[in-house]
Motif scaffolding. Sequence first.
Motif, PDB file in Angstrom:
ATOM      1  N   ILE A  35       1.394  -1.407   2.718  1.00 57.54           N
ATOM      2  CA  ILE A  35       1.882  -1.083   1.378  1.00 57.54           C
ATOM      3  C   ILE A  35       2.164   0.410   1.295  1.00 57.54           C
ATOM      4  O   ILE A  35       1.543   1.216   1.973  1.00 57.54           O
ATOM      5  N   THR A  36       3.117   0.745   0.473  1.00 56.17           N
ATOM      6  CA  THR A  36       3.500   2.145   0.336  1.00 56.17           C
ATOM      7  C   THR A  36       2.550   2.866  -0.609  1.00 56.17           C
ATOM      8  O   THR A  36       1.815   2.234  -1.378  1.00 56.17           O
ATOM      9  N   VAL A  37       2.603   4.153  -0.581  1.00 55.70           N
ATOM     10  CA  VAL A  37       1.770   4.973  -1.462  1.00 55.70           C
ATOM     11  C   VAL A  37       2.140   4.711  -2.919  1.00 55.70           C
ATOM     12  O   VAL A  37       1.267   4.593  -3.785  1.00 55.70           O
ATOM     13  N   LYS A  95      -7.131 -11.834 -10.261  1.00 52.70           N
ATOM     14  CA  LYS A  95      -5.803 -12.005 -10.861  1.00 52.70           C
ATOM     15  C   LYS A  95      -4.833 -10.927 -10.370  1.00 52.70           C
ATOM     16  O   LYS A  95      -3.731 -11.215  -9.924  1.00 52.70           O
ATOM     17  N   ILE A  96      -5.247  -9.682 -10.476  1.00 55.57           N
ATOM     18  CA  ILE A  96      -4.364  -8.566 -10.134  1.00 55.57           C
ATOM     19  C   ILE A  96      -4.043  -8.557  -8.643  1.00 55.57           C
ATOM     20  O   ILE A  96      -2.876  -8.436  -8.244  1.00 55.57           O
ATOM     21  N   LEU A  97      -5.070  -8.713  -7.800  1.00 56.49           N
ATOM     22  CA  LEU A  97      -4.854  -8.623  -6.357  1.00 56.49           C
ATOM     23  C   LEU A  97      -4.102  -9.829  -5.807  1.00 56.49           C
ATOM     24  O   LEU A  97      -3.262  -9.676  -4.907  1.00 56.49           O
ATOM     25  N   CYS A  98      -4.357 -11.022  -6.319  1.00 52.45           N
ATOM     26  CA  CYS A  98      -3.628 -12.207  -5.844  1.00 52.45           C
ATOM     27  C   CYS A  98      -2.162 -12.146  -6.274  1.00 52.45           C
ATOM     28  O   CYS A  98      -1.273 -12.537  -5.523  1.00 52.45           O
ATOM     29  N   LYS A 105       3.967  -9.420   1.051  1.00 49.64           N
ATOM     30  CA  LYS A 105       3.457 -10.257   2.136  1.00 49.64           C
ATOM     31  C   LYS A 105       2.534  -9.508   3.093  1.00 49.64           C
ATOM     32  O   LYS A 105       1.739 -10.120   3.792  1.00 49.64           O
ATOM     33  N   ASN A 106       2.620  -8.184   3.168  1.00 46.92           N
ATOM     34  CA  ASN A 106       1.743  -7.415   4.056  1.00 46.92           C
ATOM     35  C   ASN A 106       0.339  -7.271   3.474  1.00 46.92           C
ATOM     36  O   ASN A 106      -0.599  -6.950   4.186  1.00 46.92           O
TER      37      ASN A 106
END
Length: 185
Positions: A35-37, A95-98, A105-106
């Motif tokens: 994931i990007t910054v 909820k937020i992380l899923c 996808k990474n």
Amino acid sequence: MASEKILQEKQAYVAELTEKLSGAVAGVIVDYSGITVADDTVLRRQLREAGVDYAVVKNTMLKRAAEGANLNGLDDVLNGTTALALSNDYVAAAKILCKYAEDNKNFTVKAGFMDGEVIGADKVIELSKLPSKEGLLSMLLSVLNGPIRGLAVALNAIAEKEPAAEEAAAPVEAAPAEEAAPAAE
């Protein structure tokens, strides 16, 4: 070999992490690689606003802290890049992380825990689909208000019918009776 000072710092970190793990009602462990910054900043803001404590952790430190908090069964997922989200709400972090994992996808959910019991990634995903605490309370209040609302409507309908029933049932006033004739003697 690590110096005494570094060893003490690590022990203090593990003790602090153990306390956080023990104090949280739910937690989610994720692999954040790729994931990007900018994306990470957005994710951290969402988690912070929801009251979720999110941090990148070293696998060995998390393993020791999990052992100290009696969260056995996390050893299999403690590899690669690992971040930990802790919450006092059962579904907020999940909820937020899923949701984020669905869009990226990474980013993958590795495992989680709830009330001191380790759960797999599939259970974390199921947990993320539950309504929030506020949503569940709202549903409960709606169910509890249903019978009260029905009673109020029924009483109101009865009250509206009462005047019509009273008018129909009221005795007809008779014409004034003629005064009785005096009795003849």
